[in-house]
Design an enzyme around this catalytic site. Sequence first.
Site, mmCIF file in Angstrom:
data_model
loop_
_atom_site.group_PDB
_atom_site.id
_atom_site.type_symbol
_atom_site.label_atom_id
_atom_site.label_comp_id
_atom_site.label_asym_id
_atom_site.label_seq_id
_atom_site.Cartn_x
_atom_site.Cartn_y
_atom_site.Cartn_z
ATOM 1 N N GLU A 242 0.862 -1.185 0.000
ATOM 2 C CA GLU A 242 0.000 0.000 0.000
ATOM 3 C C GLU A 242 0.890 1.224 0.000
ATOM 4 O OE1 GLU A 242 -2.590 -0.177 3.381
ATOM 5 O OE2 GLU A 242 -3.650 -1.929 2.617
ATOM 6 N N LYS A 244 2.424 4.495 1.405
ATOM 7 C CA LYS A 244 2.557 5.025 2.767
ATOM 8 C C LYS A 244 2.327 6.532 2.671
ATOM 9 C CE LYS A 244 5.463 4.863 6.892
ATOM 10 N NZ LYS A 244 5.045 6.154 7.409
ATOM 11 N N ARG A 249 -2.613 9.954 10.896
ATOM 12 C CA ARG A 249 -3.436 8.756 11.052
ATOM 13 C C ARG A 249 -4.740 9.102 11.764
ATOM 14 N NH1 ARG A 249 -0.808 3.130 12.491
ATOM 15 N NH2 ARG A 249 -2.584 1.765 12.469
ATOM 16 N N ARG A 264 -3.525 9.230 16.337
ATOM 17 C CA ARG A 264 -2.674 8.110 16.713
ATOM 18 C C ARG A 264 -2.333 8.136 18.202
ATOM 19 N NH1 ARG A 264 2.748 6.445 13.517
ATOM 20 N NH2 ARG A 264 3.835 5.658 15.315
ATOM 21 N N GLU A 294 -5.439 7.362 6.636
ATOM 22 C CA GLU A 294 -4.470 8.445 6.756
ATOM 23 C C GLU A 294 -5.055 9.673 6.065
ATOM 24 O OE1 GLU A 294 -1.561 7.884 8.388
ATOM 25 O OE2 GLU A 294 -0.112 9.346 7.636
ATOM 26 N N PHE A 333 -7.452 2.324 5.152
ATOM 27 C CA PHE A 333 -6.672 1.107 4.924
ATOM 28 C C PHE A 333 -7.007 -0.045 5.863
ATOM 29 C CE2 PHE A 333 -3.832 4.086 7.296
ATOM 30 C CZ PHE A 333 -3.739 3.386 8.493
ATOM 31 N N ARG A 410 4.336 -3.219 17.264
ATOM 32 C CA ARG A 410 5.167 -3.049 16.084
ATOM 33 C C ARG A 410 5.635 -4.433 15.688
ATOM 34 N NH1 ARG A 410 7.281 1.577 14.474
ATOM 35 N NH2 ARG A 410 7.074 2.705 16.409
ATOM 36 N N LYS A 416 7.496 -1.101 6.911
ATOM 37 C CA LYS A 416 7.533 0.160 6.153
ATOM 38 C C LYS A 416 8.833 0.248 5.373
ATOM 39 C CE LYS A 416 8.939 2.549 10.387
ATOM 40 N NZ LYS A 416 8.567 3.447 11.457
#
Length: 571
Positions: A242, A244, A249, A264, A294, A333, A410, A416
Site C-alpha cells: 500500500e 505510505k 493517522r 494516533r 491516513e 486502509f 510493532r 515500512k
Amino acid sequence: MRFLELCNVLQAIEKTSSQLAMQDALARFLARAPATDIGMVCHIILGEIASEFEDVNLGIAEKTLIPAIAHAALTEEKAIAGMFKKKGDIGLVAADRIDSKGSLSIREVFDTLHTIANTTGSGSQAEKTKKLESLLRKCSPIEARYLCRLVVGNLRLGAGTMTTLSALAIAYGGGKDGKFDLEAAYNICPDIGIIAETLARKGLKGIRNIGVVVGRPVRSMLAQRVSDISEITARMKTIVCEEKYDGERVQVHKRGERIWLFSRRMEDITNQYPDIVEAVRTQIRGKSFVIEGEAVAVDSKGNLLPFQHVMQRRRKHDVAAYAAKIPVCLFVFDCLSYNGNTLIGADLLVRRKQLEKTVKESSRLKLAKQLVTTGLSDVEEFFNVSIEHGSEGIMAKKGDPGSAYQAGTRGWNWIKWKREYAHNLRDTFDVVIVGAYRGRGKRAGGYGALLCAVYNEHEDRYETLCKLGSGFTDADLVALPKRLDRYMSLIQPKNVVCTPAMKPDVWFSPKVVCEIVGAELTNSPIHTASASDGIGLALRFPRLMRFRNDKDASQATTTDELRAMVKKRFH
Ligand code: AMP
C-alpha cells in the site's frame, strides 16, 4: 480508601530508583485496593484522572495553584510564588505550607478534580481555585504534595503504563501470561481504569473478553522497518503493498449518527476535521464501525501534499476556514470492527474486503491504493510509483493467514519502506526530547541543542541516543521553549537514563517526539541507548526533520529496533 494511603505508596515509589522495587510496592498496594477504587488508583499513579482519549483537562497551571495554596495555608500569595521559584516543584511548596489532618478519600479527590475539569465559562478560574482550596484544606503535607503535582500533570514518579500493568499482573496472579493478556487488553482498551477494575472484579477471564468498543480508540498497529527491501519477501509470502501516505493517522468510529475521529495518540480530533466527518457520514455504509486511514492534504487537482500541510489542520479555531484552505483526503486502509463484529482477529484481506464493500470513493475519501503480489520486482515498481505520487514510501503488509490487526504492536505483519532508506541509506528515528543545552553565540538566550532518547519497552524508560543541534530553522529555535518548557523538570526524570557526560542544562519529562535522520550508529560510552557494560549506541550527525505532534513518547523508536538495525548493518 483514603487518599493518604495512596500517597504513602506514591512516596515510597518516588524514593526508589529500582524498577522492580517500584513494581513490587505498587503490586502490594494494588492487591489490597478495593475494586471500587482500583481504577481511580491506577489513573492517579499514571498522573491522570481519565484516559487520554476522554479529553478531560483540568486546565490548571502552577500559577492557578499558587492562590489556592496561599488561601488554604493562610499565607500571602507572594510568599508562595517566591518559594515556588526557589523549589521549582509546586508539590514541595504545598507540602511545606499545608498541614491539616488529612481526611480525604480517593473518591472525593477524583470526583472533585473531575468537577474542576468540567468547570468552564466566565469565572471558571476563580471557581476552580476555590474548589482546589477546599481540597487542600483537608490535606496533610504528603497529600498536598501529590495532589498539587497531580493537578499540574507532573507526578514525578517515573511509573509508566507498562510498569503499572506489570504490577497489576503481580497483584492478581497470572505471572508472565497475565502480563501478556493485560497488555493485549490494554492495546484494545487503552483505559487503565477499566483494565484494573475488570481484573479486580472478573480476573484474567474478564480481561480476555475485552473487545473493540465503538467510541473508545484502539491503540494503533505499527510497522517494523527493514534495511533492505528484499527482506520483505523473506518475511511474507503474499505481500499487500500500500502507499505510505504522508499525513495524519485517523481512527474513525461510528455508531448510529455519532462519529468520532481519534489521532494516533488517541486524542479526540473530531472537531478538527468536519470535512472527514461529512465524508464518513455520506460515503461509508454501516450502522457502526471502526475504520482506520491516513488524512493527507491535497491541492485543488487532488495531488498529495507533504505532512506539514495537514499539520496546519491541527487547530481549535478557524477550523472551517482551514478546511477550505487545506482540503484533505482520507485514504482508508483498515477495518477493526463492523456492525458489531470485531475484525481485529481476521486476516488483512478479509478486513480489506469489508472496506471495499462498504466505502464509496470520492476526492475526499478513498481506499488506500493497493497491490497484492508475491514478487519483489512488483514491490519495487509499486514503491517507485508511490514516491512519484508524493507518498513517503510503501507499507508492505502480510496478506497470508495469521495477518491479524496487532493493536499497539510493532510486529512483522506490517513493514515500512521509506524514501530515505532507499536513497542514501540514512535512517530516520523518532526520538523523545529529554533535555536541552543552553545556546551560545547566535543561539544565546534560547536552547542550542536537545538531548534525544529512544524508548526501552522492556524497562519502560528512555535511553539517550544523541545530542541534536542541526536541522532547526530559526522559527523552530524560537518556538522551542514554548514547545518544551511545560515539561521542564528540575531533577532528572526517573524514567530517563543518562550518563554524567551528557547531563543537559534543563531536563524534560519525556513527552515531545521528533523525527531525525542520522548517518551512522556507533558504540559510545556517553550514551545509554541499548547499553551493555556501560557502552550504549549513539547516532552520528543527527539532523531534525520535523516534530511529530502526532506521536507520543512510547511510540518513539525502540531500543529493540536500534539493535536490529545495528545487527543488519555491521554484521
Ligand atoms: P511510522 O510513523 O513511520 O512508524 O509509519 C507508520 C504510519 O504510517 C502509520 O501510523 C500511519 O499513520 C502511516 N500510514 C500511511 N499510509 C499507511 C497505510 N497504507 N497503512 C498503514 N499506515 C499508513
